[in-house]
Design a protein around this motif. Structure first.
Motif, mmCIF file in Angstrom:
data_model
loop_
_atom_site.group_PDB
_atom_site.id
_atom_site.type_symbol
_atom_site.label_atom_id
_atom_site.label_comp_id
_atom_site.label_asym_id
_atom_site.label_seq_id
_atom_site.Cartn_x
_atom_site.Cartn_y
_atom_site.Cartn_z
ATOM 1 N N MET A 117 132.686 57.433 60.110
ATOM 2 C CA MET A 117 133.358 56.460 59.296
ATOM 3 C C MET A 117 133.346 55.117 60.025
ATOM 4 N N ALA A 118 132.902 54.105 59.407
ATOM 5 C CA ALA A 118 132.809 52.777 60.020
ATOM 6 C C ALA A 118 134.127 52.025 59.847
ATOM 7 N N LYS A 119 134.479 51.320 60.902
ATOM 8 C CA LYS A 119 135.706 50.517 60.829
ATOM 9 C C LYS A 119 135.412 49.214 60.123
ATOM 10 N N LYS A 120 136.342 48.793 59.339
ATOM 11 C CA LYS A 120 136.211 47.517 58.660
ATOM 12 C C LYS A 120 136.694 46.404 59.580
ATOM 13 N N LEU A 121 135.900 45.383 59.663
ATOM 14 C CA LEU A 121 136.337 44.223 60.429
ATOM 15 C C LEU A 121 137.158 43.321 59.518
ATOM 16 N N VAL A 122 138.353 43.083 59.943
ATOM 17 C CA VAL A 122 139.255 42.246 59.151
ATOM 18 C C VAL A 122 139.324 40.885 59.833
ATOM 19 N N LYS A 123 138.985 39.855 59.085
ATOM 20 C CA LYS A 123 139.082 38.503 59.625
ATOM 21 C C LYS A 123 140.522 38.028 59.530
ATOM 22 N N ARG A 124 140.985 37.543 60.649
ATOM 23 C CA ARG A 124 142.340 36.998 60.651
ATOM 24 C C ARG A 124 142.275 35.513 60.379
ATOM 25 N N MET A 125 143.232 35.077 59.638
ATOM 26 C CA MET A 125 143.340 33.653 59.375
ATOM 27 C C MET A 125 143.860 32.978 60.647
ATOM 28 N N PRO A 126 143.374 31.791 60.947
ATOM 29 C CA PRO A 126 143.906 31.107 62.128
ATOM 30 C C PRO A 126 145.389 30.829 61.946
ATOM 31 N N ARG A 127 146.103 30.962 63.041
ATOM 32 C CA ARG A 127 147.537 30.775 62.984
ATOM 33 C C ARG A 127 147.881 29.318 62.716
ATOM 34 N N ARG A 128 148.694 29.095 61.733
ATOM 35 C CA ARG A 128 149.083 27.736 61.381
ATOM 36 C C ARG A 128 150.275 27.325 62.233
ATOM 37 N N ARG A 129 150.123 26.236 62.923
ATOM 38 C CA ARG A 129 151.207 25.756 63.766
ATOM 39 C C ARG A 129 152.043 24.762 62.969
ATOM 40 N N GLU A 130 153.264 25.167 62.734
ATOM 41 C CA GLU A 130 154.140 24.296 61.959
ATOM 42 C C GLU A 130 154.770 23.249 62.859
ATOM 43 N N GLU A 131 155.075 22.119 62.280
ATOM 44 C CA GLU A 131 155.688 21.039 63.038
ATOM 45 C C GLU A 131 157.143 21.402 63.321
ATOM 46 N N PHE A 132 157.586 21.081 64.528
ATOM 47 C CA PHE A 132 158.954 21.396 64.933
ATOM 48 C C PHE A 132 159.942 20.532 64.157
ATOM 49 N N THR A 133 160.971 21.164 63.643
ATOM 50 C CA THR A 133 162.047 20.434 62.971
ATOM 51 C C THR A 133 163.380 20.892 63.539
ATOM 52 N N TYR A 134 164.326 20.013 63.533
ATOM 53 C CA TYR A 134 165.677 20.341 63.971
ATOM 54 C C TYR A 134 166.613 19.973 62.828
ATOM 55 N N HIS A 135 167.200 20.967 62.214
ATOM 56 C CA HIS A 135 168.072 20.799 61.049
ATOM 57 C C HIS A 135 167.380 20.011 59.946
ATOM 58 N N GLY A 136 166.085 20.243 59.782
ATOM 59 C CA GLY A 136 165.326 19.594 58.721
ATOM 60 C C GLY A 136 164.729 18.248 59.098
ATOM 61 N N TYR A 137 164.982 17.750 60.292
ATOM 62 C CA TYR A 137 164.448 16.471 60.731
ATOM 63 C C TYR A 137 163.305 16.698 61.722
ATOM 64 N N THR A 138 162.226 15.963 61.578
ATOM 65 C CA THR A 138 161.127 16.043 62.538
ATOM 66 C C THR A 138 161.491 15.210 63.769
ATOM 67 N N ILE A 139 160.752 15.396 64.843
ATOM 68 C CA ILE A 139 161.042 14.665 66.080
ATOM 69 C C ILE A 139 160.897 13.152 65.896
ATOM 70 N N PRO A 140 159.827 12.653 65.233
ATOM 71 C CA PRO A 140 159.774 11.193 65.024
ATOM 72 C C PRO A 140 160.965 10.650 64.230
ATOM 73 N N ALA A 141 161.453 11.438 63.257
ATOM 74 C CA ALA A 141 162.622 10.998 62.485
ATOM 75 C C ALA A 141 163.869 10.973 63.371
ATOM 76 N N LEU A 142 163.996 11.968 64.269
ATOM 77 C CA LEU A 142 165.142 11.997 65.184
ATOM 78 C C LEU A 142 165.076 10.847 66.183
ATOM 79 N N GLN A 143 163.860 10.493 66.617
ATOM 80 C CA GLN A 143 163.703 9.418 67.591
ATOM 81 C C GLN A 143 164.069 8.058 67.014
#
Length: 137
Positions: free
Chosen positions: A1-27
Motif C-alpha cells: 500500500m503506497a502512502k499518500k503524500l499530503v502537501k501542507r499549506m505554509p503556515r500563515r504568520r498573523e500580525e501581533f495584536t494586543y487587545h485588537g490594536y497592532t503594534i504601529p497603532a499602539l506606538q
C-alpha cells in the motif's frame, strides 16, 4: 500500500495584536491613551509616575541611542521600545536583549534572568557508599 503524500499549506504568520490594536497603532498612542488597555499592575505603575531612572531610560530610547544600558528591571515595556536592543543588568553583568513584540507591558527584568540553570556533574569517588567498590583502573 503506497502512502499518500499530503502537501501542507505554509503556515500563515498573523500580525501581533494586543487587545485588537497592532503594534504601529499602539506606538502612535500617547501614554494616557494606553492606560485603559494596560493590565492592572502596569497601569498602576504608570499612573503613580515613573522614577528618575525610568524617565532617563525612556528619553534614551526616544532619542535613538545605539547602546542603552540600564539597572531598572522594574521598567514597564512600552510599545515604543519594541525592536530596540537594551542591555539589562542581571546582578552580575549586562545581558543584551532585543525587546520582542510579545513583551509589551511586561517588565524588563523578565527577559534577563538573575539565576542560571545549574547542572551538577556526576558524583566523585567516595561520594557514595557504593563507589567504594569501583576499581580505580
Amino acid at each position: 500500500m503506497a502512502k499518500k503524500l499530503v502537501k501542507r499549506m505554509p503556515r500563515r504568520r498573523e500580525e501581533f495584536t494586543y487587545h485588537g490594536y497592532t503594534i504601529p497603532a499602539l506606538q502612535e498612542m500617547s501614554i494616557n491613551d494606553l492606560i485603559p488597555i494596560m493590565p492592572c499592575r502596569a497601569r498602576r505603575k504608570v499612573q503613580r509616575g515613573m522614577n528618575k531612572d525610568e524617565e532617563n531610560l525612556l528619553e534614551k530610547i526616544r532619542s535613538g541611542d545605539e547602546k542603552i544600558r540600564t539597572h531598572s528591571r522594574a521598567m514597564i515595556i512600552l510599545p515604543e521600545m519594541v525592536g530596540k536592543t537594551i542591555e539589562i543588568h542581571n546582578g552580575k553583568e549586562f545581558q543584551r536583549i532585543e525587546i520582542p513584540v510579545e513583551g509589551v507591558f511586561h517588565y524588563l527584568g523578565e527577559f534577563a534572568p538573575t539565576r542560571r540553570r545549574i547542572s551538577h556533574g556526576s558524583a566523585g569517588i567516595g561520594a557514595t557508599r557504593s563507589s567504594k567498590y569501583v576499581p580505580l583502573k
